[in-house]
Design a protein around this motif. Structure first.
Motif, PDB file in Angstrom:
ATOM      1  N   PRO A  45       0.829  -1.220   0.000  1.00  0.00           N
ATOM      2  CA  PRO A  45       0.000   0.000   0.000  1.00  0.00           C
ATOM      3  C   PRO A  45       0.860   1.266   0.000  1.00  0.00           C
ATOM      4  CG  PRO A  45       0.078  -0.978   2.193  1.00  0.00           C
ATOM      5  CD  PRO A  45       0.764  -1.952   1.272  1.00  0.00           C
ATOM      6  N   SER A  46       0.272   2.361  -0.431  1.00  0.00           N
ATOM      7  CA  SER A  46       0.958   3.653  -0.396  1.00  0.00           C
ATOM      8  C   SER A  46       1.078   4.149   1.035  1.00  0.00           C
ATOM      9  CB  SER A  46       0.206   4.688  -1.237  1.00  0.00           C
ATOM     10  OG  SER A  46       0.157   4.294  -2.591  1.00  0.00           O
ATOM     11  N   ASP A  47       2.126   4.897   1.302  1.00  0.00           N
ATOM     12  CA  ASP A  47       2.309   5.481   2.629  1.00  0.00           C
ATOM     13  C   ASP A  47       1.394   6.691   2.784  1.00  0.00           C
ATOM     14  OD1 ASP A  47       4.143   5.585   5.130  1.00  0.00           O
ATOM     15  OD2 ASP A  47       4.140   7.645   4.384  1.00  0.00           O
ATOM     16  N   TYR A  48       0.821   6.864   3.969  1.00  0.00           N
ATOM     17  CA  TYR A  48      -0.154   7.938   4.148  1.00  0.00           C
ATOM     18  C   TYR A  48       0.484   9.318   4.128  1.00  0.00           C
ATOM     19  CZ  TYR A  48       1.231   8.719   9.040  1.00  0.00           C
ATOM     20  OH  TYR A  48       1.934   9.028  10.176  1.00  0.00           O
ATOM     21  N   GLN A  50       4.058   9.824   2.652  1.00  0.00           N
ATOM     22  CA  GLN A  50       4.988   9.932   1.534  1.00  0.00           C
ATOM     23  C   GLN A  50       4.408   9.463   0.206  1.00  0.00           C
ATOM     24  OE1 GLN A  50       8.916   8.337   2.430  1.00  0.00           O
ATOM     25  NE2 GLN A  50       8.517   8.498   4.624  1.00  0.00           N
ATOM     26  N   GLY A  51       3.215   8.894   0.232  1.00  0.00           N
ATOM     27  CA  GLY A  51       2.631   8.405  -1.002  1.00  0.00           C
ATOM     28  C   GLY A  51       3.420   7.233  -1.562  1.00  0.00           C
ATOM     29  N   ASP A  52       3.598   7.218  -2.874  1.00  0.00           N
ATOM     30  CA  ASP A  52       4.323   6.131  -3.526  1.00  0.00           C
ATOM     31  C   ASP A  52       5.832   6.358  -3.558  1.00  0.00           C
ATOM     32  OD1 ASP A  52       2.161   4.456  -4.156  1.00  0.00           O
ATOM     33  OD2 ASP A  52       1.660   5.655  -5.921  1.00  0.00           O
ATOM     34  N   SER A  53       6.284   7.558  -3.209  1.00  0.00           N
ATOM     35  CA  SER A  53       7.721   7.842  -3.263  1.00  0.00           C
ATOM     36  C   SER A  53       8.504   7.007  -2.246  1.00  0.00           C
ATOM     37  CB  SER A  53       7.980   9.332  -3.024  1.00  0.00           C
ATOM     38  OG  SER A  53       7.548   9.714  -1.724  1.00  0.00           O
ATOM     39  N   TYR A  54       7.811   6.501  -1.216  1.00  0.00           N
ATOM     40  CA  TYR A  54       8.504   5.709  -0.194  1.00  0.00           C
ATOM     41  C   TYR A  54       8.990   4.383  -0.737  1.00  0.00           C
ATOM     42  CZ  TYR A  54       5.279   1.841   0.574  1.00  0.00           C
ATOM     43  OH  TYR A  54       4.564   0.675   0.430  1.00  0.00           O
ATOM     44  N   ARG A  55       8.449   3.936  -1.877  1.00  0.00           N
ATOM     45  CA  ARG A  55       8.743   2.597  -2.392  1.00  0.00           C
ATOM     46  C   ARG A  55      10.223   2.392  -2.705  1.00  0.00           C
ATOM     47  NH1 ARG A  55       3.855   0.088  -3.349  1.00  0.00           N
ATOM     48  NH2 ARG A  55       2.099   1.529  -3.604  1.00  0.00           N
ATOM     49  N   MET A 201       4.056  -3.702   4.202  1.00  0.00           N
ATOM     50  CA  MET A 201       5.284  -3.061   3.740  1.00  0.00           C
ATOM     51  C   MET A 201       6.519  -3.789   4.277  1.00  0.00           C
ATOM     52  SD  MET A 201       4.292   0.916   4.449  1.00  0.00           S
ATOM     53  CE  MET A 201       2.782   1.684   3.826  1.00  0.00           C
TER      54      MET A 201
END
Length: 248
Positions: A45-48, A50-55, A201
């Motif tokens: 899932p996306s981080d609440y 950082q969004g998808d940049s945390y990937r 995650m």
């Protein structure tokens, strides 16, 4: 207690062992990294915040972890080579150094790419980032020392001393975010405490850490085999091996 180490001082036995282990490390590394990366990049899932940049952590964290693991392994091999006079241990250290340098470089590049959207800049002289950069310089210093001397025994001794002394930088990297005010976020993976990451995650991240460890082992084994052959090119078993490979 340490007598078993001396059995692997025999280059031929060390070569056979590395040849046996190499396929296992290679296939498992590919499987773990493929599973962890696909899971982390596509299904986690996306981080609440950082969004998808945390990937990028699915590459950055394993690379950073292995950069330190590889250095500890290199320094340990150097110590064994110096204390017990086992040449194959020096060859292991020489084999690890370039792999560890690449892992450190990947950690720095991915960290910079992560830092840009989070901090608004590619680089800051943060304690964690600076100590990781020092780690890269230590690797490059070890590699340079191995290549600077024609006498490989002297080269291994000089590089080994630098590797052992440089171990002091590892706890600095590890605990820098706790010892000093830092932009870098604290560790989210806890060994004796509950992790702050969601399991969706955490699991792919752990899989990738194992995968990067196996990849580190596989490349080191490959380089170690090459190092053994280079250092024992005049041995009869190496000539026989070359003839067998040439006949295939």
């Amino acid at each position: 207690m340490w007598k078993w180490l001396h059995s692997y001082a025999d280059p031929q036995r060390a070569y056979r062992l590395s040849s046996t282990l190499l396929p296992w490390f290679s296939y498992l590394a590919f499987a773990f990294i493929a599973i962890g990366t696909v899971w982390g990049l596509l299904f986690a899932p996306s981080d609440y915040q950082q969004g998808d940049s945390y990937r990028i952590i699915f590459i950055h964290v394993p690379a950073a972890s292995m950069s330190m693991t590889a250095y500890i392994a290199m320094a340990s091999a150097s110590f064994i080579g110096m204390v017990w006079q086992i040449k194959s241990a020096d060859w292991v250290a020489a084999s690890i150094a370039p792999v560890g340098a690449v892992m450190t470089f990947i950690a720095l590049i991915t960290g910079a790419a992560w830092g840009k959207p989070m901090w608004g800049t590619w680089w800051v002289w943060d304690a964690r980032l600076t100590s990781e950069l020092v780690l890269l310089f230590l690797y490059l210093g070890v590699i340079s020392l191995y290549a600077s001397f024609e006498d490989k025994v002297l080269a291994a001794r000089a590089a080994g001393i630098l590797a052992i002394v440089g171990v002091v930088n590892i706890p600095i990297i590890k605990y820098s975010v706790e010892w000093w005010s830092s932009l870098h976020q604290p560790s989210t993976i806890k060994i004796i405490e509950e992790s702050t990451m969601s399991s969706d995650m955490l699991y792919p991240l752990l899989i990738n850490i194992v995968g990067f460890g196996l990849l580190l082992g596989a490349i080191t084994l490959l380089r170690f085999r090459t190092e053994i052959l280079a250092r024992n090119s005049m041995r009869s078993w190496v000539r026989e091996l070359a003839q067998i490979e040439g006949a295939k």
